[in-house]
Design a protein around this motif. Structure first.
Motif, short mmCIF file in Angstrom:
data_model
loop_
_atom_site.label_atom_id
_atom_site.label_comp_id
_atom_site.label_asym_id
_atom_site.label_seq_id
_atom_site.Cartn_x
_atom_site.Cartn_y
_atom_site.Cartn_z
N ALA A 175 7.28 8.85 -7.92
CA ALA A 175 6.21 8.37 -8.80
C ALA A 175 5.02 9.32 -8.81
CB ALA A 175 5.76 6.99 -8.38
N THR A 176 4.97 10.23 -7.85
CA THR A 176 3.82 11.12 -7.76
C THR A 176 4.09 12.42 -8.50
OG1 THR A 176 4.68 12.04 -5.71
CG2 THR A 176 3.18 10.17 -5.53
N SER A 177 3.04 13.06 -8.88
CA SER A 177 3.02 14.38 -9.54
C SER A 177 3.91 14.45 -10.78
CB SER A 177 3.41 15.47 -8.55
OG SER A 177 4.78 15.38 -8.23
N GLN A 178 3.81 13.46 -11.63
CA GLN A 178 4.55 13.52 -12.90
C GLN A 178 3.73 14.31 -13.90
OE1 GLN A 178 5.58 9.69 -14.35
NE2 GLN A 178 7.35 9.49 -13.03
N SER A 179 4.41 15.12 -14.67
CA SER A 179 3.73 15.92 -15.67
C SER A 179 3.31 15.04 -16.84
CB SER A 179 4.65 17.04 -16.15
OG SER A 179 5.69 16.50 -16.92
N PRO A 180 2.31 15.47 -17.59
CA PRO A 180 1.90 14.71 -18.76
C PRO A 180 3.01 14.59 -19.79
CG PRO A 180 0.24 16.37 -18.23
CD PRO A 180 1.41 16.59 -17.31
N LEU A 181 3.86 15.64 -19.87
CA LEU A 181 4.99 15.59 -20.80
C LEU A 181 5.94 14.46 -20.42
CD1 LEU A 181 6.70 16.78 -23.10
CD2 LEU A 181 7.71 18.33 -21.42
#
Length: 107
Positions: free
Chosen positions: A42-48
């Motif tokens: 769930a962490t560090s997901q890109s905006p895309l």
């Protein structure tokens, strides 16, 4: 002890061992299936990726959402390693027209 009784006792022991082995194997399969589920980080997901998830939740409505169309184009370009972004002409229709079955060229 006669032969029939010995065969019956042997068969009963064999069935008991088979049932026990089956029960143990079923318990193992349940434990393995529970631990095999992988969760997406769930962490560090890109905006895309966040935008694509939002479009996924929108369902069919995403087809009319300009942000989703832009994100899909960007994702496709990244997947295909395209250097130049795809630009669609607004004068042409999106769906290709199929030839009319009654027209002379269709035969």
């Amino acid at each position: 002890m006669d032969g029939k009784a010995l065969v019956r006792i042997t068969a009963a022991i064999f069935v008991a061992v088979a049932v026990t082995a089956t029960a143990v194997e079923m318990i193992r399969k349940e434990d393995k299936s529970g631990s095999a589920v992988l969760e997406a980080p769930a962490t560090s997901q890109s905006p895309l990726r966040k935008g694509l998830r939002r479009c996924q939740v929108l369902g069919e409505g995403a087809l009319r959402d300009s942000d989703c169309l832009r994100l899909w184009t960007e994702q496709r370009d990244r997947f295909l390693s395209s250097k130049t972004p795809f630009v669609r002409s607004t004068s042409q229709s999106v769906t290709p027209q199929s030839p009319d079955a009654n027209s002379p060229g269709a035969r």
